[in-house]
Scaffold this motif. Structure first.
Motif, PDB file in Angstrom:
ATOM      1  N   SER A   1      37.807  25.630  39.908  1.00  0.00           N
ATOM      2  CA  SER A   1      37.478  26.923  40.499  1.00  0.00           C
ATOM      3  C   SER A   1      37.472  26.820  42.021  1.00  0.00           C
ATOM      4  O   SER A   1      37.405  25.721  42.591  1.00  0.00           O
ATOM      5  N   ALA A   2      37.501  27.977  42.673  1.00  0.00           N
ATOM      6  CA  ALA A   2      37.452  28.002  44.135  1.00  0.00           C
ATOM      7  C   ALA A   2      36.140  27.414  44.640  1.00  0.00           C
ATOM      8  O   ALA A   2      36.111  26.685  45.631  1.00  0.00           O
TER       9      ALA A   2
ATOM     10  N   ASP B   1      39.429  35.468  41.039  1.00  0.00           N
ATOM     11  CA  ASP B   1      39.254  34.015  41.116  1.00  0.00           C
ATOM     12  C   ASP B   1      39.119  33.534  42.551  1.00  0.00           C
ATOM     13  O   ASP B   1      38.595  32.439  42.793  1.00  0.00           O
ATOM     14  N   LEU B   2      39.586  34.325  43.486  1.00  0.00           N
ATOM     15  CA  LEU B   2      39.640  33.887  44.880  1.00  0.00           C
ATOM     16  C   LEU B   2      39.831  35.075  45.805  1.00  0.00           C
ATOM     17  O   LEU B   2      40.439  36.083  45.430  1.00  0.00           O
TER      18      LEU B   2
ATOM     19  N   LEU C   1      45.486  27.768  46.964  1.00  0.00           N
ATOM     20  CA  LEU C   1      45.799  28.260  45.621  1.00  0.00           C
ATOM     21  C   LEU C   1      46.546  27.211  44.802  1.00  0.00           C
ATOM     22  O   LEU C   1      46.333  27.094  43.590  1.00  0.00           O
TER      23      LEU C   1
ATOM     24  N   THR D   1      35.623  24.284  47.421  1.00  0.00           N
ATOM     25  CA  THR D   1      35.167  24.616  48.784  1.00  0.00           C
ATOM     26  C   THR D   1      33.841  23.963  49.151  1.00  0.00           C
ATOM     27  O   THR D   1      33.341  24.162  50.251  1.00  0.00           O
TER      28      THR D   1
ATOM     29  N   ILE E   1      38.347  31.543  53.117  1.00  0.00           N
ATOM     30  CA  ILE E   1      38.463  31.568  51.663  1.00  0.00           C
ATOM     31  C   ILE E   1      37.141  32.042  51.066  1.00  0.00           C
ATOM     32  O   ILE E   1      36.064  31.599  51.471  1.00  0.00           O
TER      33      ILE E   1
ATOM     34  N   ASP F   1      35.088  32.267  47.447  1.00  0.00           N
ATOM     35  CA  ASP F   1      35.145  31.781  46.070  1.00  0.00           C
ATOM     36  C   ASP F   1      34.795  32.892  45.087  1.00  0.00           C
ATOM     37  O   ASP F   1      34.512  34.031  45.478  1.00  0.00           O
ATOM     38  N   GLU F   2      34.818  32.560  43.798  1.00  0.00           N
ATOM     39  CA  GLU F   2      34.643  33.572  42.757  1.00  0.00           C
ATOM     40  C   GLU F   2      33.247  34.191  42.743  1.00  0.00           C
ATOM     41  O   GLU F   2      33.040  35.249  42.124  1.00  0.00           O
TER      42      GLU F   2
ATOM     43  N   MET G   1      44.066  24.935  43.304  1.00  0.00           N
ATOM     44  CA  MET G   1      43.404  25.569  42.170  1.00  0.00           C
ATOM     45  C   MET G   1      44.294  25.532  40.929  1.00  0.00           C
ATOM     46  O   MET G   1      43.848  25.168  39.836  1.00  0.00           O
TER      47      MET G   1
ATOM     48  N   VAL H   1      43.718  37.496  42.685  1.00  0.00           N
ATOM     49  CA  VAL H   1      43.466  37.152  44.079  1.00  0.00           C
ATOM     50  C   VAL H   1      43.239  38.417  44.907  1.00  0.00           C
ATOM     51  O   VAL H   1      44.071  39.327  44.905  1.00  0.00           O
TER      52      VAL H   1
END
Length: 451
Positions: A360-361, A236-237, A351, A365, A250, A252-253, A354, A178
């Motif tokens: 996945s993020a 991952d985030l 989180l 989202t 937020i 994402d990956e 997840m 993270v």
């Protein structure tokens, strides 16, 4: 006589310029102290937190002088997130909480936010009463009743431990990398520690405050640095907080940013499916995307809109008994956990989704397709109001007509800065852009004429 100084979120302005001066802060502290120490006999306490702006030292000392002069005992927390002040005010049985911060604004600005003994931001009624005291002579305490001030060294630790209790299980984040961007602000110590202790592999960004770099090319209003860190570290985030950590974005990956609307959509849908969304209602402001409203309607849920400002969201939540609300800008209010927007705790709830779903993020989202939305700001002189100009009003009226049935307009003055905010939303992006540019041009013409 001092005029009204409270805006939509406390008192705010440029540091060392009215009303953000040591002189005003001292008197404001005295007025607040006198208001909360009505009996004049029993000892009362106030919690003061701040972010990392250089001017925070000046305002903290001035507020402390004013508060102690009326008999209040002051508990100094140092740099802590705004939601920590709400939590600690209630936890430590204080009569008043104060946060010194200008949130997402640059270091040159600052602000003073007040919390009542219940941990919620002060009502308009209480603020008006304090302003009445400001207008007159404030009676100081007798020499024997002057208040004391002391540093609370474990304030950050208290908040860290509380934030961890809002997460389902310690160690659940094991294996997740993270990025946490603290905007060189109030959460620079607390946020990375919470995530690491919960088991995450943490990549900290914006954790070297120097008094001047708060929100500078980092944080929830400048997400590029964190987005690049997510991609380069294979995270991952990404969690981006603002200067006082009451907002979150937020990432994402893939480095894509999700705003408050997408976060609220996820939480509202999940909570509703578990029977945890009070009244099957999400409270948001008039700024939230029409796509969010349609998404909720499709799930049989209600979107209740309020005026812009997280305090209005919270007021509506308390009145209706709702437990989830927020703003597109990233204030996520979960009254089961906090009395105000809490970026870190909102990030933890994301989180948790997840970790528990294995998704996945990016999958979490993309809850709805946003309707094209455009926001432009025009700075104006605080003493003038371009929205009162006849030509501006005609252009706005024409814009409403052009978007009728396919979109909407929201034109307002900012409650924290001398800005006219022109927001539009519509399915025809080209038409929307044309309407917004016409209104911005009309407003700008009036501003230049007043220069």
């Amino acid at each position: 006589m001092m005029g009204s100084i409270f805006g939509t979120d406390g008192v705010r302005g440029q540091a060392n310029t009215y009303p953000m001066t040591a002189e005003v802060a001292l008197k404001l502290g005295a007025a607040a102290g006198r208001y909360f120490r009505k009996d004049g006999q029993n000892r009362h306490r106030v919690v003061i937190g701040k972010d990392t702006r250089l001017s925070g030292y000046m305002l903290e000392n001035a507020l402390t002088a004013g508060l102690t002069s009326t008999g209040m005992d002051v508990l100094l927390m140092g740099p802590v997130p705004t939601p920590a002040v709400g939590f600690l005010t209630r936890s430590m049985r204080a009569d008043l909480g104060i946060m010194i911060s200008a949130s997402h604004n640059p270091h040159s600005d600052n602000g003073i936010k007040f919390f009542g003994p219940d941990g919620y931001k002060l009502s308009d009624t209480a603020q008006s009463a304090i302003e009445e005291l400001l207008a007159g002579e404030i009676t100081p305490a007798k020499p024997a009743n002057i208040g004391r001030a002391k540093r609370i060294d474990d304030a950050v630790g208290r908040y860290v431990e509380y934030a961890k209790t809002t997460f389902p299980a310690r160690g659940l984040l094991s294996g997740l990398k993270v990025v946490i961007d603290c905007a060189n602000g109030a959460a620079y110590r607390a946020a990375p520690e919470v995530l690491w202790e919960l088991g995450a592999d943490v990549v900290p960004v914006g954790v070297a405050p120097n008094g001047f770099n708060i929100n500078e090319n980092c944080g929830s209003t400048s997400t590029q640095t964190a987005s690049e860190a997510v991609v380069s570290h294979g995270a991952d985030l990404g969690i981006c907080l603002d200067g006082d950590a009451d907002r979150v974005m937020i990432i994402d990956e893939t480095g894509q940013v999700a705003d408050g609307d997408q976060i609220m959509a996820l939480l509202a849908a999940r909570w509703a499916s578990e029977g945890k969304l009070a009244g099957n209602t999400l409270v948001a402001t008039v700024m939230s995307n029409l796509g969010l409203e349609r998404f909720l309607e499709g799930k049989g849920l209600t979107l209740l809109r309020t005026n812009v400002g997280d305090r209005y969201v919270v007021e509506a939540m308390r009145q209706g008994g709702y437990n989830l609300g927020g703003e597109q800008s990233g204030h996520i209010v979960m009254t089961d956990h906090a009395t105000t927007g809490d970026g870190l705790i909102a990030g933890l709830q994301f989180l948790a989704e997840m970790a528990q779903t294995g998704q996945s993020a990016s999958a979490l989202t993309q809850n709805f397709a946003p309707i094209p939305q455009m926001l432009k700001n025009v700075r104006f002189k605080a003493e003038n109001d371009p929205l009162m100009n006849g030509n501006v009003q005609k252009v706005i009226e024409a814009g409403h007509g052009k978007l009728a049935g396919t979109g909407r307009l929201l034109i307002r003055k900012s409650g924290t800065e001398p800005l006219i905010r022109v927001m539009g939303e519509g399915e025809d992006e080209g038409l929307l852009q044309s309407v917004i540019e016409d209104i911005v041009g009309a407003v700008d013409q009036v501003v230049k004429a007043d220069a």
